[in-house]
Motif scaffolding. Structure first.
Motif, short mmCIF file in Angstrom:
data_model
loop_
_atom_site.label_atom_id
_atom_site.label_comp_id
_atom_site.label_asym_id
_atom_site.label_seq_id
_atom_site.Cartn_x
_atom_site.Cartn_y
_atom_site.Cartn_z
N GLY A 1 11.70 61.54 -48.54
CA GLY A 1 10.95 60.92 -49.63
C GLY A 1 10.38 59.56 -49.28
O GLY A 1 10.01 58.80 -50.15
N LEU A 2 10.32 59.25 -48.00
CA LEU A 2 9.77 57.97 -47.55
C LEU A 2 8.32 58.19 -47.14
O LEU A 2 8.01 58.41 -45.98
N ILE A 3 7.44 58.12 -48.12
CA ILE A 3 6.03 58.43 -47.89
C ILE A 3 5.21 57.16 -47.64
O ILE A 3 4.39 57.12 -46.73
N THR A 4 5.46 56.13 -48.43
CA THR A 4 4.66 54.90 -48.33
C THR A 4 5.50 53.77 -47.73
O THR A 4 6.74 53.88 -47.64
N GLU A 5 4.84 52.67 -47.37
CA GLU A 5 5.58 51.50 -46.88
C GLU A 5 6.50 50.96 -47.97
O GLU A 5 7.59 50.46 -47.68
N GLU A 6 6.07 51.08 -49.21
CA GLU A 6 6.89 50.62 -50.34
C GLU A 6 8.17 51.45 -50.43
O GLU A 6 9.24 50.91 -50.72
N ASP A 7 8.07 52.77 -50.19
CA ASP A 7 9.25 53.63 -50.19
C ASP A 7 10.25 53.17 -49.13
O ASP A 7 11.45 53.10 -49.38
N VAL A 8 9.74 52.85 -47.96
CA VAL A 8 10.59 52.41 -46.85
C VAL A 8 11.23 51.07 -47.19
O VAL A 8 12.44 50.87 -47.00
N ALA A 9 10.45 50.12 -47.72
CA ALA A 9 10.97 48.80 -48.08
C ALA A 9 12.08 48.93 -49.13
O ALA A 9 13.12 48.27 -49.04
N LYS A 10 11.86 49.81 -50.12
CA LYS A 10 12.86 50.03 -51.16
C LYS A 10 14.13 50.62 -50.56
O LYS A 10 15.25 50.19 -50.88
N TRP A 11 13.99 51.58 -49.67
CA TRP A 11 15.14 52.19 -49.01
C TRP A 11 15.92 51.16 -48.22
O TRP A 11 17.16 51.13 -48.26
N ILE A 12 15.22 50.29 -47.49
CA ILE A 12 15.89 49.25 -46.70
C ILE A 12 16.67 48.31 -47.62
O ILE A 12 17.84 48.00 -47.36
N THR A 13 16.02 47.87 -48.70
CA THR A 13 16.68 46.96 -49.65
C THR A 13 17.93 47.60 -50.24
O THR A 13 18.99 46.98 -50.30
N GLU A 14 17.81 48.86 -50.65
CA GLU A 14 18.96 49.56 -51.23
C GLU A 14 20.07 49.77 -50.20
O GLU A 14 21.25 49.63 -50.52
#
Length: 95
Positions: A70-83
């Motif tokens: 579910g990591l499609i956009t850079e925002e998805d990746v940033a959110k995953w890293i933060t979490e």
């Protein structure tokens, strides 16, 4: 980046050692102490920078994994890293 053909030769010494010509080392980004990999396909051998080759193999193996997660956009990746960082901090605090 287009691939160009470059040919150079070297002499094989008694113990099977070969000095990689300076121009070839420069093209491959190889410096003293670095490792190289020999990739054999049929009767052809490619000499590659081992670190670069390892990264290329990892990228092949991981292809599509981000999309599946579910990591499609850079925002998805940033959110995953933060979490993930928050979870790691909580896990360390509970240890």
């Amino acid at each position: 980046m287009s691939e160009s053909l470059f040919v150079n030769d070297a002499r094989v010494m008694a113990k099977g050692q070969v000095t990689i010509p300076k121009k070839i080392r420069a093209i491959l980004g190889i410096e003293s102490g670095d490792r190289v990999s020999f990739v054999v396909s049929g009767n052809e051998v490619k000499i590659v920078n081992s670190a670069v080759y390892a990264m290329m193999q990892l990228q092949k193996q991981m292809k599509g994994a981000g999309k599946k997660a579910g990591l499609i956009t850079e925002e998805d990746v940033a959110k995953w890293i933060t979490e993930s960082r928050a979870k790691d901090s909580n896990d360390k605090g509970n240890a």
